[in-house]
Design an enzyme around this catalytic site. Structure first.
Site, short mmCIF file in Angstrom:
data_model
loop_
_atom_site.label_atom_id
_atom_site.label_comp_id
_atom_site.label_asym_id
_atom_site.label_seq_id
_atom_site.Cartn_x
_atom_site.Cartn_y
_atom_site.Cartn_z
N HIS A 276 48.53 -6.02 49.00
CA HIS A 276 48.64 -4.57 49.21
C HIS A 276 50.09 -4.05 49.23
CE1 HIS A 276 44.40 -4.68 50.50
NE2 HIS A 276 44.73 -5.65 51.32
O1 RIB Z 1 44.62 -2.55 54.47
C1 RIB Z 1 45.76 -3.29 54.10
C2 RIB Z 1 46.92 -2.97 55.00
O2 RIB Z 1 46.60 -3.31 56.35
C3 RIB Z 1 48.18 -3.77 54.66
O3 RIB Z 1 49.33 -3.03 54.98
C4 RIB Z 1 48.07 -4.97 55.56
O4 RIB Z 1 49.36 -5.53 55.88
C5 RIB Z 1 47.48 -4.34 56.79
O5 RIB Z 1 48.54 -3.76 57.53
#
Ligand code: RIB
Ligand code: CA
Length: 316
Positions: A245
């Site tokens: 992500h």
């Molecule tokens: O949903 C993904 C996010 O939530 C990313 O930033 C991961 O590190 C968690 O913080």
């Protein structure tokens, strides 16, 4: 040849293995001037996300980076964490160590306000890759900073991809919906990396192998992090690897041509018990609500991982 001005950036983070990849990508990229890391509670409690942020700077050979600790939890509502995905330490995979670099004494939201007021207006980018509490607190402390922000490039939310912590909400937004509402309505230009695009950058075995071929301390630790991280995500989503992500925000800053998206209205649900924390994205423009974010939904995933591998190899 006139050298292009470096992009000044503050990364607001809750490490997290994918946060670690984002921080390493940023620290290995000469286009960026990382003014500081501001840390927020998120994947794991603040004491651990803070330790993890310091650890990642040390693993990256960047003892010069300033790290500031911030909000212990959401502005309102219960605290939510994600040990199920990131492990108890928040950075499971490599050996965890107590970092030698010291934390800055200043409170993270104060550092954000001070930096935005001291730097030339519209020259600092905020990259929130965790819950938006620190950024919202900074905006509440001094709302005029919204006009000083060049852009906010954040990871959070979901539309066609729905949610990952509830059926309709993505973790960063769900962890502090009120903060997200403040950020999405502050008026600063927003680039949003929702699950719709981050689910397209999977840490496949081949891509982890590429990272392993670098052979510096940062890549060795990152490979262990992503191997752990992929296990949980592969089981959950049935893919080869997990969605990486957070580095999508940094990659967009370095090479926006890797991505595609469109300007949309984005609102945050804060009232409903069932859908609290969902991002209501008017993708098909059925309302006249202001288009407050560039919502990214496409990515050249091979190009993304090539960039990540190339820049992590720059770390000492
Ligand atoms: O949903 C993904 C996010 O939530 C990313 O930033 C991961 O590190 C968690 O913080
Ligand atoms: Ca994160």
């Amino acid at each position: 040849m006139i050298e292009k001005e470096k992009i000044k950036v503050i990364i607001d983070t809750d490490p997290g293995q994918d946060d670690a990849a984002a921080i390493m990508l940023a620290l290995g990229s000469p286009e960026l001037d990382v003014l500081g890391l501001t840390v927020v509670a998120g994947n794991v409690p603040l004491n651990l996300t803070t330790r993890n942020a310091l650890m990642v700077c040390e693993l990256s050979g960047r003892l010069d980076i300033k790290v500031f600790s911030g909000a212990k939890g959401p502005m309102t509502g219960p605290q939510v964490t994600a040990e199920h995905a990131h492990g108890k330490s928040g950075l499971d995979g490599p050996d965890i160590f107590e970092p030698s670099i010291q934390l800055e004494p200043q409170y993270a939201p104060d550092f954000i306000v001070e930096t935005l007021l001291n730097e030339r207006s519209k020259t600092v980018t905020l990259c929130p890759i965790g819950p938006l509490t620190n950024v919202a607190l900074a905006l509440e402390k001094n709302p005029t900073i919204a006009t000083h922000i060049d852009k906010i490039v954040l990871m959070g939310g979901g539309y066609f991809a729905q949610g990952n912590i509830t059926p309709s909400a993505e973790f960063n937004i769900f962890a502090d919906p009120e903060a997200a509402k403040i950020v999405f309505s502050c008026g600063a230009p927003i680039v949003m990396m929702p699950l719709d695009v981050t689910h397209k950058v999977l840490t496949t075995r081949a891509r982890i192998q590429q990272l392993a071929s670098i052979g510096n301390p940062a890549s060795e630790a990152l490979v262990k992090m992503l191997t752990f991280y992929s296990r949980y995500n592969s089981k959950k989503f049935g893919n080869d690897g997990g969605p990486l992500h957070d580095p999508t925000t940094i990659a967009w800053l370095i090479n926006p041509d890797l991505f595609k998206g469109k300007k949309c209205n984005v609102e945050i649900e804060i009232k409903s018990d069932l859908t609290r924390g969902s991002t209501v994205i008017d993708w098909w423009e059925v309302t006249n609500r202001p288009k407050n974010a560039l919502v990214i939904n496409e990515v050249d995933s091979d190009g993304f991982f090539e960039l990540l591998t190339e820049r992590v190899s720059n770390l000492k």
